[in-house]
Design a protein around this motif. Structure first.
Motif, PDB file in Angstrom:
ATOM      1  N   GLY A  44       0.777  -1.232   0.000  1.00 57.67           N
ATOM      2  CA  GLY A  44       0.000   0.000   0.000  1.00 57.67           C
ATOM      3  C   GLY A  44       0.804   1.273   0.000  1.00 57.67           C
ATOM      4  O   GLY A  44       0.254   2.357   0.159  1.00 57.67           O
ATOM      5  N   HIS A  45       2.101   1.181  -0.191  1.00 54.54           N
ATOM      6  CA  HIS A  45       2.949   2.372  -0.201  1.00 54.54           C
ATOM      7  C   HIS A  45       3.341   2.764  -1.623  1.00 54.54           C
ATOM      8  O   HIS A  45       4.435   3.251  -1.865  1.00 54.54           O
ATOM      9  CB  HIS A  45       4.195   2.141   0.659  1.00 54.54           C
ATOM     10  CG  HIS A  45       3.870   1.837   2.077  1.00 54.54           C
ATOM     11  ND1 HIS A  45       3.494   2.809   2.978  1.00 54.54           N
ATOM     12  CD2 HIS A  45       3.804   0.667   2.741  1.00 54.54           C
ATOM     13  CE1 HIS A  45       3.232   2.245   4.144  1.00 54.54           C
ATOM     14  NE2 HIS A  45       3.412   0.943   4.029  1.00 54.54           N
ATOM     15  N   ALA A  46       2.422   2.557  -2.554  1.00 52.79           N
ATOM     16  CA  ALA A  46       2.694   2.851  -3.961  1.00 52.79           C
ATOM     17  C   ALA A  46       2.837   4.343  -4.219  1.00 52.79           C
ATOM     18  O   ALA A  46       3.463   4.744  -5.190  1.00 52.79           O
ATOM     19  CB  ALA A  46       1.579   2.276  -4.835  1.00 52.79           C
ATOM     20  N   GLY A  47       2.269   5.161  -3.367  1.00 56.10           N
ATOM     21  CA  GLY A  47       2.292   6.605  -3.573  1.00 56.10           C
ATOM     22  C   GLY A  47       3.679   7.211  -3.572  1.00 56.10           C
ATOM     23  O   GLY A  47       3.886   8.298  -4.091  1.00 56.10           O
ATOM     24  N   SER A  48       4.648   6.505  -3.016  1.00 54.38           N
ATOM     25  CA  SER A  48       6.003   7.044  -2.960  1.00 54.38           C
ATOM     26  C   SER A  48       6.846   6.660  -4.176  1.00 54.38           C
ATOM     27  O   SER A  48       7.977   7.100  -4.302  1.00 54.38           O
ATOM     28  CB  SER A  48       6.702   6.572  -1.682  1.00 54.38           C
ATOM     29  OG  SER A  48       6.811   5.161  -1.693  1.00 54.38           O
ATOM     30  N   ALA A  49       6.303   5.863  -5.085  1.00 57.52           N
ATOM     31  CA  ALA A  49       7.051   5.450  -6.278  1.00 57.52           C
ATOM     32  C   ALA A  49       7.095   6.590  -7.291  1.00 57.52           C
ATOM     33  O   ALA A  49       6.113   7.299  -7.479  1.00 57.52           O
ATOM     34  CB  ALA A  49       6.401   4.224  -6.905  1.00 57.52           C
ATOM     35  N   ASN A  50       8.237   6.752  -7.952  1.00 59.41           N
ATOM     36  CA  ASN A  50       8.336   7.799  -8.971  1.00 59.41           C
ATOM     37  C   ASN A  50       7.877   7.259 -10.328  1.00 59.41           C
ATOM     38  O   ASN A  50       7.694   6.059 -10.505  1.00 59.41           O
ATOM     39  CB  ASN A  50       9.756   8.372  -9.033  1.00 59.41           C
ATOM     40  CG  ASN A  50      10.783   7.347  -9.448  1.00 59.41           C
ATOM     41  OD1 ASN A  50      10.549   6.521 -10.328  1.00 59.41           O
ATOM     42  ND2 ASN A  50      11.950   7.395  -8.824  1.00 59.41           N
ATOM     43  N   ILE A  51       7.693   8.146 -11.278  1.00 57.82           N
ATOM     44  CA  ILE A  51       7.144   7.766 -12.581  1.00 57.82           C
ATOM     45  C   ILE A  51       8.064   6.797 -13.321  1.00 57.82           C
ATOM     46  O   ILE A  51       7.592   5.889 -14.011  1.00 57.82           O
ATOM     47  CB  ILE A  51       6.813   9.016 -13.441  1.00 57.82           C
ATOM     48  CG1 ILE A  51       5.961   8.641 -14.651  1.00 57.82           C
ATOM     49  CG2 ILE A  51       8.079   9.727 -13.877  1.00 57.82           C
ATOM     50  CD1 ILE A  51       4.569   8.229 -14.315  1.00 57.82           C
ATOM     51  N   ASP A  52       9.368   6.941 -13.168  1.00 57.67           N
ATOM     52  CA  ASP A  52      10.310   6.030 -13.820  1.00 57.67           C
ATOM     53  C   ASP A  52      10.131   4.607 -13.290  1.00 57.67           C
ATOM     54  O   ASP A  52      10.071   3.648 -14.062  1.00 57.67           O
ATOM     55  CB  ASP A  52      11.745   6.513 -13.600  1.00 57.67           C
ATOM     56  CG  ASP A  52      12.753   5.658 -14.347  1.00 57.67           C
ATOM     57  OD1 ASP A  52      12.578   5.461 -15.568  1.00 57.67           O
ATOM     58  OD2 ASP A  52      13.710   5.185 -13.704  1.00 57.67           O
ATOM     59  N   SER A  53      10.012   4.475 -11.981  1.00 59.62           N
ATOM     60  CA  SER A  53       9.810   3.153 -11.376  1.00 59.62           C
ATOM     61  C   SER A  53       8.477   2.555 -11.798  1.00 59.62           C
ATOM     62  O   SER A  53       8.386   1.361 -12.094  1.00 59.62           O
ATOM     63  CB  SER A  53       9.870   3.248  -9.850  1.00 59.62           C
ATOM     64  OG  SER A  53      11.137   3.686  -9.430  1.00 59.62           O
TER      65      SER A  53
END
Length: 90
Positions: A44-53
């Motif tokens: 549930g911590h997907a919000g911290s992923a950047n667009i490249d990842s």
């Protein structure tokens, strides 16, 4: 499938990974991240992923994303429409 919150991303990624019979370790290696990154993302911590990842993750999982800003709301929310790479809806 429409997703709008990080938890939705987590569910889609985990479900797709398991559909592909891929371990968290395999996914992490193919995305170029540590296994712990996948664990956090799927928790549930997907919000911290950047667009490249996210781009790498979606490519590995063979998912396409369509971004659509709804115009029904005066403050539109972006919804993401995830389909398999072959065009079939998940």
């Amino acid at each position: 499938m429409y997703i709008s919150i990080p938890r939705d991303w987590s569910n889609v990624v985990r479900d797709r990974r398991t559909d592909l019979k891929m371990t968290q370790e395999e996914l992490a290696a193919r995305v170029g991240k540590a296994r712990q990154w996948v664990v956090r993302f799927e928790s549930g911590h997907a919000g911290s992923a950047n667009i490249d990842s996210l781009t790498k993750l979606l490519a590995v999982l063979e998912l396409n994303v369509e971004v659509d800003a709804t115009d029904e709301d005066p403050d539109p929310m972006f919804m993401l429409d995830l389909d398999d790479a072959d065009g079939s809806e998940l």
